[in-house]
Enzyme design. Structure first.
Site, PDB file in Angstrom:
ATOM      1  CB  SER A 187      -0.949   0.008   1.204  1.00  0.00           C
ATOM      2  OG  SER A 187      -0.214  -0.077   2.419  1.00  0.00           O
ATOM      3  CG  HIS A 215      -4.552  -1.040  -0.479  1.00  0.00           C
ATOM      4  ND1 HIS A 215      -4.942   0.286  -0.505  1.00  0.00           N
ATOM      5  CD2 HIS A 215      -4.104  -1.276   0.775  1.00  0.00           C
ATOM      6  CE1 HIS A 215      -4.718   0.833   0.680  1.00  0.00           C
ATOM      7  NE2 HIS A 215      -4.211  -0.092   1.477  1.00  0.00           N
ATOM      8  CE  LYS A 246      -7.314  -0.680   2.733  1.00  0.00           C
ATOM      9  NZ  LYS A 246      -7.336   0.328   3.781  1.00  0.00           N
TER      10      LYS A 246
END
Length: 421
Positions: A187, A215, A246
Protein backbone atom coordinates in the site's frame (compact mmCIF):
# COMPACT_ATOMS: atom_id res chain seq x y z
CA UNK A 1 3.20 7.30 39.24
CA UNK A 2 1.82 9.03 36.14
CA UNK A 3 3.54 12.32 36.97
CA UNK A 4 6.88 10.74 36.02
CA UNK A 5 5.44 8.99 32.98
CA UNK A 6 3.83 12.22 31.76
CA UNK A 7 7.20 13.90 31.38
CA UNK A 8 8.68 10.88 29.60
CA UNK A 9 5.82 10.74 27.12
CA UNK A 10 5.99 14.50 26.57
CA UNK A 11 9.69 14.15 25.73
CA UNK A 12 8.91 11.39 23.23
CA UNK A 13 6.24 13.52 21.57
CA UNK A 14 8.61 16.51 21.42
CA UNK A 15 11.22 14.30 19.75
CA UNK A 16 8.69 13.27 17.11
CA UNK A 17 7.79 16.91 16.49
CA UNK A 18 11.41 18.06 16.30
CA UNK A 19 12.12 15.37 13.71
CA UNK A 20 9.29 16.72 11.57
CA UNK A 21 7.46 13.38 11.85
CA UNK A 22 4.43 14.37 13.93
CA UNK A 23 1.23 13.34 12.15
CA UNK A 24 -1.72 15.72 12.29
CA UNK A 25 -5.29 14.71 11.55
CA UNK A 26 -7.23 17.15 9.40
CA UNK A 27 -10.89 17.63 10.20
CA UNK A 28 -13.44 16.58 7.55
CA UNK A 29 -17.03 17.82 7.84
CA UNK A 30 -18.60 16.16 4.80
CA UNK A 31 -19.14 12.66 3.38
CA UNK A 32 -16.11 10.91 1.95
CA UNK A 33 -15.96 11.70 -1.76
CA UNK A 34 -13.73 13.06 -4.50
CA UNK A 35 -14.48 16.53 -3.13
CA UNK A 36 -14.74 17.04 0.62
CA UNK A 37 -15.10 19.81 3.17
CA UNK A 38 -11.89 19.87 5.19
CA UNK A 39 -10.11 22.19 7.58
CA UNK A 40 -6.43 23.03 7.81
CA UNK A 41 -4.89 23.33 11.26
CA UNK A 42 -6.06 26.60 12.75
CA UNK A 43 -8.16 27.44 9.68
CA UNK A 44 -11.79 27.19 8.70
CA UNK A 45 -13.36 24.52 6.53
CA UNK A 46 -13.13 24.69 2.74
CA UNK A 47 -14.18 22.52 -0.19
CA UNK A 48 -11.12 20.70 -1.52
CA UNK A 49 -10.30 17.90 -3.94
CA UNK A 50 -9.55 14.65 -2.11
CA UNK A 51 -6.64 12.61 -3.44
CA UNK A 52 -5.72 10.53 -0.40
CA UNK A 53 -8.69 8.24 0.31
CA UNK A 54 -9.00 4.50 -0.34
CA UNK A 55 -12.32 5.24 -2.04
CA UNK A 56 -11.12 3.66 -5.29
CA UNK A 57 -14.51 3.22 -6.97
CA UNK A 58 -16.13 6.31 -5.47
CA UNK A 59 -18.75 4.26 -3.63
CA UNK A 60 -18.36 5.73 -0.15
CA UNK A 61 -21.26 8.15 -0.68
CA UNK A 62 -23.17 6.21 -3.35
CA UNK A 63 -26.92 6.76 -2.90
CA UNK A 64 -27.86 3.10 -3.35
CA UNK A 65 -25.41 2.05 -0.66
CA UNK A 66 -26.67 4.72 1.71
CA UNK A 67 -30.29 3.68 1.03
CA UNK A 68 -29.46 0.03 1.77
CA UNK A 69 -27.88 1.01 5.08
CA UNK A 70 -30.92 3.11 6.05
CA UNK A 71 -33.31 0.28 5.22
CA UNK A 72 -31.27 -2.16 7.30
CA UNK A 73 -31.36 0.23 10.25
CA UNK A 74 -35.15 0.27 10.09
CA UNK A 75 -35.58 -3.47 9.51
CA UNK A 76 -32.65 -5.05 11.44
CA UNK A 77 -31.69 -2.51 14.08
CA UNK A 78 -28.53 -0.61 14.96
CA UNK A 79 -26.31 -3.45 16.19
CA UNK A 80 -26.24 -7.08 17.28
CA UNK A 81 -25.00 -6.49 20.87
CA UNK A 82 -23.34 -9.90 20.77
CA UNK A 83 -20.76 -12.08 19.13
CA UNK A 84 -21.62 -14.42 16.31
CA UNK A 85 -21.79 -17.77 18.07
CA UNK A 86 -23.99 -16.51 20.92
CA UNK A 87 -26.78 -14.55 19.24
CA UNK A 88 -25.03 -12.27 16.78
CA UNK A 89 -25.66 -13.94 13.42
CA UNK A 90 -28.39 -12.56 11.18
CA UNK A 91 -29.37 -13.89 7.79
CA UNK A 92 -27.65 -10.82 6.34
CA UNK A 93 -24.30 -12.00 7.71
CA UNK A 94 -24.80 -15.40 6.11
CA UNK A 95 -25.83 -13.76 2.83
CA UNK A 96 -22.69 -11.61 2.76
CA UNK A 97 -20.42 -14.56 3.50
CA UNK A 98 -22.02 -16.47 0.64
CA UNK A 99 -21.72 -13.51 -1.73
CA UNK A 100 -18.04 -12.94 -0.95
CA UNK A 101 -17.32 -16.62 -1.56
CA UNK A 102 -19.10 -16.47 -4.91
CA UNK A 103 -17.32 -13.24 -5.86
CA UNK A 104 -13.85 -14.55 -5.04
CA UNK A 105 -14.46 -18.17 -6.03
CA UNK A 106 -13.68 -19.66 -2.62
CA UNK A 107 -15.34 -22.45 -0.69
CA UNK A 108 -16.36 -20.39 2.34
CA UNK A 109 -16.01 -16.98 4.00
CA UNK A 110 -15.99 -15.71 7.57
CA UNK A 111 -16.63 -12.06 8.49
CA UNK A 112 -14.59 -9.97 10.93
CA UNK A 113 -15.00 -6.45 12.27
CA UNK A 114 -12.00 -5.37 10.18
CA UNK A 115 -9.30 -6.86 7.99
CA UNK A 116 -6.87 -6.05 10.80
CA UNK A 117 -8.85 -8.48 12.95
CA UNK A 118 -9.09 -10.99 10.11
CA UNK A 119 -5.32 -11.05 9.80
CA UNK A 120 -5.06 -11.13 13.57
CA UNK A 121 -7.12 -14.30 13.72
CA UNK A 122 -5.57 -16.42 10.98
CA UNK A 123 -2.06 -17.30 12.13
CA UNK A 124 -2.70 -18.18 15.75
CA UNK A 125 -5.65 -20.35 14.70
CA UNK A 126 -3.92 -22.30 11.94
CA UNK A 127 -0.27 -22.49 12.94
CA UNK A 128 1.51 -23.93 15.97
CA UNK A 129 5.10 -24.18 17.11
CA UNK A 130 5.76 -26.98 14.62
CA UNK A 131 4.64 -24.82 11.67
CA UNK A 132 6.23 -21.96 9.73
CA UNK A 133 5.01 -18.67 8.26
CA UNK A 134 7.02 -16.97 5.51
CA UNK A 135 6.09 -13.30 5.17
CA UNK A 136 7.04 -10.54 2.73
CA UNK A 137 9.14 -7.87 4.47
CA UNK A 138 6.75 -5.09 3.44
CA UNK A 139 3.50 -6.77 4.47
CA UNK A 140 0.84 -4.71 6.22
CA UNK A 141 1.11 -4.05 9.95
CA UNK A 142 -1.92 -6.26 10.61
CA UNK A 143 -0.10 -9.26 9.11
CA UNK A 144 2.98 -8.48 11.17
CA UNK A 145 0.93 -8.23 14.36
CA UNK A 146 -1.06 -11.36 13.52
CA UNK A 147 2.12 -13.36 13.03
CA UNK A 148 3.38 -12.16 16.42
CA UNK A 149 0.37 -13.80 18.05
CA UNK A 150 1.32 -17.18 16.61
CA UNK A 151 3.92 -19.58 17.99
CA UNK A 152 4.93 -20.60 14.46
CA UNK A 153 8.49 -20.27 13.22
CA UNK A 154 8.83 -16.92 11.46
CA UNK A 155 10.69 -16.23 8.24
CA UNK A 156 10.77 -12.92 6.38
CA UNK A 157 11.79 -12.57 2.73
CA UNK A 158 12.82 -9.39 0.94
CA UNK A 159 9.98 -7.58 -0.78
CA UNK A 160 8.89 -9.47 -3.91
CA UNK A 161 12.27 -11.31 -3.98
CA UNK A 162 11.53 -14.81 -5.20
CA UNK A 163 15.07 -16.09 -4.70
CA UNK A 164 14.91 -15.05 -1.07
CA UNK A 165 11.44 -16.59 -0.71
CA UNK A 166 12.75 -19.88 -2.04
CA UNK A 167 15.67 -19.77 0.38
CA UNK A 168 13.27 -19.20 3.28
CA UNK A 169 11.06 -22.06 2.10
CA UNK A 170 14.10 -24.31 2.15
CA UNK A 171 14.92 -23.12 5.67
CA UNK A 172 11.36 -24.02 6.69
CA UNK A 173 11.41 -27.44 5.06
CA UNK A 174 11.11 -29.27 8.39
CA UNK A 175 7.88 -27.56 9.40
CA UNK A 176 4.60 -29.45 9.53
CA UNK A 177 2.72 -26.66 7.72
CA UNK A 178 4.20 -23.80 5.69
CA UNK A 179 2.21 -20.66 4.92
CA UNK A 180 3.44 -17.93 2.55
CA UNK A 181 1.70 -14.62 3.20
CA UNK A 182 1.83 -11.48 1.08
CA UNK A 183 -0.06 -8.30 0.40
CA UNK A 184 -1.66 -8.38 -3.03
CA UNK A 185 -0.78 -4.68 -3.32
CA UNK A 186 1.87 -3.05 -1.13
CA UNK A 187 0.00 0.00 0.00
CA UNK A 188 2.85 2.46 0.44
CA UNK A 189 4.36 1.73 -2.98
CA UNK A 190 1.48 0.54 -5.16
CA UNK A 191 3.54 -2.49 -6.21
CA UNK A 192 1.78 -5.78 -7.00
CA UNK A 193 2.96 -9.05 -5.50
CA UNK A 194 4.32 -11.56 -8.05
CA UNK A 195 1.57 -14.03 -7.26
CA UNK A 196 2.19 -16.46 -10.11
CA UNK A 197 5.81 -16.96 -9.04
CA UNK A 198 4.75 -17.21 -5.38
CA UNK A 199 2.21 -19.92 -6.22
CA UNK A 200 4.81 -21.80 -8.28
CA UNK A 201 7.18 -21.85 -5.30
CA UNK A 202 4.36 -22.79 -2.93
CA UNK A 203 3.52 -25.83 -5.02
CA UNK A 204 7.18 -26.81 -5.33
CA UNK A 205 7.68 -26.66 -1.56
CA UNK A 206 4.23 -27.82 -0.45
CA UNK A 207 3.19 -24.53 1.13
CA UNK A 208 -0.12 -22.71 1.42
CA UNK A 209 -0.58 -19.18 0.06
CA UNK A 210 -2.38 -16.31 1.79
CA UNK A 211 -3.04 -12.93 0.13
CA UNK A 212 -4.27 -9.78 1.87
CA UNK A 213 -6.04 -8.09 -1.04
CA UNK A 214 -7.43 -5.05 0.75
CA UNK A 215 -6.06 -2.57 -1.81
CA UNK A 216 -7.29 -4.51 -4.86
CA UNK A 217 -10.55 -6.30 -4.14
CA UNK A 218 -13.38 -4.66 -6.06
CA UNK A 219 -11.39 -3.16 -8.91
CA UNK A 220 -8.43 -5.31 -10.01
CA UNK A 221 -8.93 -8.35 -12.21
CA UNK A 222 -11.42 -8.99 -15.00
CA UNK A 223 -14.39 -8.98 -12.60
CA UNK A 224 -12.85 -6.96 -9.77
CA UNK A 225 -12.02 -10.04 -7.70
CA UNK A 226 -8.53 -8.73 -6.96
CA UNK A 227 -4.88 -9.47 -7.58
CA UNK A 228 -5.19 -13.29 -7.66
CA UNK A 229 -7.69 -12.93 -10.51
CA UNK A 230 -5.47 -10.26 -12.12
CA UNK A 231 -2.52 -12.68 -11.98
CA UNK A 232 -4.56 -15.71 -13.08
CA UNK A 233 -3.92 -17.68 -9.89
CA UNK A 234 -7.18 -17.36 -7.93
CA UNK A 235 -7.67 -21.14 -7.73
CA UNK A 236 -4.12 -21.57 -6.38
CA UNK A 237 -4.51 -19.19 -3.43
CA UNK A 238 -5.66 -20.88 -0.22
CA UNK A 239 -6.57 -17.86 1.92
CA UNK A 240 -7.88 -14.44 0.84
CA UNK A 241 -8.25 -11.65 3.37
CA UNK A 242 -9.62 -8.23 2.63
CA UNK A 243 -11.66 -5.27 3.77
CA UNK A 244 -14.98 -3.67 2.94
CA UNK A 245 -13.48 -0.36 4.05
CA UNK A 246 -11.81 0.66 0.81
CA UNK A 247 -13.23 -0.02 -2.68
CA UNK A 248 -16.31 -1.91 -1.42
CA UNK A 249 -18.15 1.06 0.05
CA UNK A 250 -15.44 2.39 2.34
CA UNK A 251 -17.14 1.63 5.67
CA UNK A 252 -15.68 -1.15 7.81
CA UNK A 253 -15.54 -4.90 8.14
CA UNK A 254 -13.23 -7.58 6.83
CA UNK A 255 -13.21 -11.21 5.83
CA UNK A 256 -11.26 -14.40 5.39
CA UNK A 257 -12.34 -16.30 2.28
CA UNK A 258 -10.64 -19.66 2.06
CA UNK A 259 -10.81 -23.43 1.85
CA UNK A 260 -13.79 -24.78 3.78
CA UNK A 261 -11.76 -26.45 6.52
CA UNK A 262 -9.75 -23.30 7.16
CA UNK A 263 -12.88 -21.19 7.62
CA UNK A 264 -14.45 -23.84 9.83
CA UNK A 265 -11.38 -23.85 12.08
CA UNK A 266 -11.38 -20.05 12.28
CA UNK A 267 -14.99 -20.11 13.48
CA UNK A 268 -13.82 -22.31 16.37
CA UNK A 269 -10.51 -20.63 17.22
CA UNK A 270 -10.12 -17.11 15.85
CA UNK A 271 -10.19 -14.85 18.90
CA UNK A 272 -11.15 -11.61 17.08
CA UNK A 273 -14.18 -13.50 15.71
CA UNK A 274 -15.15 -15.25 18.93
CA UNK A 275 -14.80 -12.23 21.20
CA UNK A 276 -15.85 -9.23 19.05
CA UNK A 277 -19.36 -8.08 18.24
CA UNK A 278 -20.81 -8.94 14.86
CA UNK A 279 -20.72 -6.40 12.05
CA UNK A 280 -23.63 -3.95 12.26
CA UNK A 281 -26.54 -4.97 9.99
CA UNK A 282 -26.45 -1.63 8.18
CA UNK A 283 -22.82 -2.22 7.12
CA UNK A 284 -23.60 -5.75 5.98
CA UNK A 285 -26.61 -4.68 3.91
CA UNK A 286 -24.72 -1.77 2.37
CA UNK A 287 -21.79 -4.03 1.48
CA UNK A 288 -24.13 -6.45 -0.28
CA UNK A 289 -25.30 -3.52 -2.40
CA UNK A 290 -21.69 -2.49 -3.04
CA UNK A 291 -20.98 -5.99 -4.37
CA UNK A 292 -23.97 -5.65 -6.70
CA UNK A 293 -22.56 -2.39 -8.05
CA UNK A 294 -19.08 -3.86 -8.50
CA UNK A 295 -20.23 -7.04 -10.20
CA UNK A 296 -22.78 -5.52 -12.56
CA UNK A 297 -20.57 -2.92 -14.21
CA UNK A 298 -16.95 -2.67 -15.28
CA UNK A 299 -17.28 1.03 -16.08
CA UNK A 300 -16.01 2.21 -12.70
CA UNK A 301 -12.94 -0.03 -12.91
CA UNK A 302 -12.17 1.24 -16.41
CA UNK A 303 -12.54 4.86 -15.29
CA UNK A 304 -10.19 4.28 -12.37
CA UNK A 305 -7.54 2.77 -14.65
CA UNK A 306 -7.80 5.72 -17.05
CA UNK A 307 -7.54 8.22 -14.21
CA UNK A 308 -4.42 6.56 -12.81
CA UNK A 309 -2.76 6.51 -16.23
CA UNK A 310 -3.59 10.17 -16.82
CA UNK A 311 -2.17 11.25 -13.47
CA UNK A 312 1.03 9.29 -14.03
CA UNK A 313 1.51 10.84 -17.46
CA UNK A 314 0.89 14.42 -16.35
CA UNK A 315 3.04 14.22 -13.22
CA UNK A 316 5.90 12.72 -15.25
CA UNK A 317 5.57 15.56 -17.73
CA UNK A 318 5.86 18.03 -14.84
CA UNK A 319 9.10 16.41 -13.70
CA UNK A 320 7.99 14.67 -10.51
CA UNK A 321 9.52 11.40 -9.35
CA UNK A 322 6.92 8.61 -9.20
CA UNK A 323 7.23 4.96 -8.29
CA UNK A 324 6.45 2.84 -11.31
CA UNK A 325 3.33 0.71 -11.36
CA UNK A 326 -0.17 0.08 -12.68
CA UNK A 327 -2.15 0.61 -9.48
CA UNK A 328 -4.27 3.59 -8.43
CA UNK A 329 -1.82 4.16 -5.56
CA UNK A 330 0.80 6.52 -6.99
CA UNK A 331 3.56 7.65 -4.61
CA UNK A 332 5.17 11.02 -5.38
CA UNK A 333 8.66 10.76 -3.89
CA UNK A 334 10.39 13.49 -1.88
CA UNK A 335 12.85 11.59 0.34
CA UNK A 336 12.88 14.30 2.99
CA UNK A 337 10.04 14.08 5.53
CA UNK A 338 9.82 17.83 6.15
CA UNK A 339 9.77 18.58 2.42
CA UNK A 340 6.94 16.11 1.86
CA UNK A 341 4.93 17.46 4.81
CA UNK A 342 5.36 21.09 3.74
CA UNK A 343 4.35 20.26 0.19
CA UNK A 344 1.19 18.54 1.41
CA UNK A 345 0.34 21.54 3.58
CA UNK A 346 0.91 23.94 0.67
CA UNK A 347 -1.33 21.87 -1.57
CA UNK A 348 -4.23 22.21 0.83
CA UNK A 349 -4.01 25.98 0.34
CA UNK A 350 -4.38 25.24 -3.40
CA UNK A 351 -7.53 23.20 -2.79
CA UNK A 352 -6.08 19.68 -2.88
CA UNK A 353 -6.12 17.34 0.13
CA UNK A 354 -3.17 14.91 0.18
CA UNK A 355 -1.15 13.33 2.99
CA UNK A 356 2.60 13.02 3.43
CA UNK A 357 4.02 9.72 4.70
CA UNK A 358 7.34 9.36 6.48
CA UNK A 359 9.11 7.01 8.87
CA UNK A 360 8.02 4.74 10.50
CA UNK A 361 5.17 4.20 8.01
CA UNK A 362 7.75 4.10 5.19
CA UNK A 363 11.53 3.53 5.41
CA UNK A 364 13.80 6.39 6.42
CA UNK A 365 14.78 8.57 3.48
CA UNK A 366 11.72 7.52 1.47
CA UNK A 367 9.19 10.17 2.49
CA UNK A 368 6.42 10.65 -0.04
CA UNK A 369 2.97 11.94 -0.77
CA UNK A 370 0.82 8.95 -1.61
CA UNK A 371 -1.77 9.98 -4.18
CA UNK A 372 -4.78 7.71 -4.58
CA UNK A 373 -6.99 8.00 -7.61
CA UNK A 374 -10.72 7.33 -7.59
CA UNK A 375 -13.21 6.56 -10.32
CA UNK A 376 -15.08 9.60 -9.00
CA UNK A 377 -12.30 11.97 -10.09
CA UNK A 378 -12.72 13.84 -13.35
CA UNK A 379 -10.02 14.80 -15.81
CA UNK A 380 -10.34 18.38 -14.55
CA UNK A 381 -9.83 17.19 -10.97
CA UNK A 382 -6.64 15.39 -11.96
CA UNK A 383 -5.24 18.40 -13.80
CA UNK A 384 -6.02 20.59 -10.79
CA UNK A 385 -4.10 18.15 -8.58
CA UNK A 386 -1.09 18.22 -10.91
CA UNK A 387 -1.11 22.02 -10.99
CA UNK A 388 -1.35 22.13 -7.18
CA UNK A 389 1.73 19.90 -6.95
CA UNK A 390 3.62 22.23 -9.27
CA UNK A 391 2.56 25.36 -7.39
CA UNK A 392 3.34 23.83 -3.99
CA UNK A 393 6.76 22.71 -5.19
CA UNK A 394 7.60 26.23 -6.31
CA UNK A 395 6.45 27.75 -3.03
CA UNK A 396 8.27 25.24 -0.84
CA UNK A 397 11.46 25.54 -2.90
CA UNK A 398 11.36 29.30 -2.50
CA UNK A 399 11.04 28.89 1.25
CA UNK A 400 14.18 26.70 1.61
CA UNK A 401 12.43 23.68 3.22
CA UNK A 402 14.32 21.98 6.03
CA UNK A 403 16.82 24.85 6.39
CA UNK A 404 15.73 25.87 9.88
CA UNK A 405 17.74 24.17 12.57
CA UNK A 406 14.72 23.04 14.54
CA UNK A 407 13.57 20.62 11.85
CA UNK A 408 15.31 17.43 10.80
CA UNK A 409 14.47 15.16 7.91
CA UNK A 410 14.06 11.42 8.03
CA UNK A 411 16.74 10.96 5.36
CA UNK A 412 19.49 8.55 6.28
CA UNK A 413 20.03 4.84 6.62
CA UNK A 414 16.98 2.78 5.61
CA UNK A 415 14.73 1.95 8.50
CA UNK A 416 12.39 -0.97 9.09
CA UNK A 417 9.05 -0.70 7.31
CA UNK A 418 6.28 -1.51 9.77
CA UNK A 419 3.33 -1.97 7.46
CA UNK A 420 1.20 0.35 5.38
CA UNK A 421 -2.33 1.64 5.64
Amino acid sequence: MYSAVRGQLADELDAIRSAGLFKHERRISSPQSSTITAGALGAGDARVLNFCANNYLGLADHPQIIAAAKTALDERGFGMASVRFICGTQDLHLDLERRVSEFLGTEDTILFSSCFDANGGVFESLLGAEDAVISDALNHASIIDGIRLSKAQRFRYANRDMADLEAKLQDASGARRRLIVTDGVFSMDGYLAPLEAICDLAERYDAMVMVDDSHAVGFMGATGAGTPEHAGVASRVDIFTGTFGKALGGASGGYVAARAEIVALLRQRARPYLFSNSLAPSIVAATLTALDLVQNSGELRETLARNAALFRRRMTEEGFELLEGEHAIIPVMFGDAVLAARTADAMLAHGVFVTAFSYPVVPKGAARIRVQLSAAHTGEDIEACVQAFAAARAEVDAGSPGADGGQASDAGAPGAHVGGA
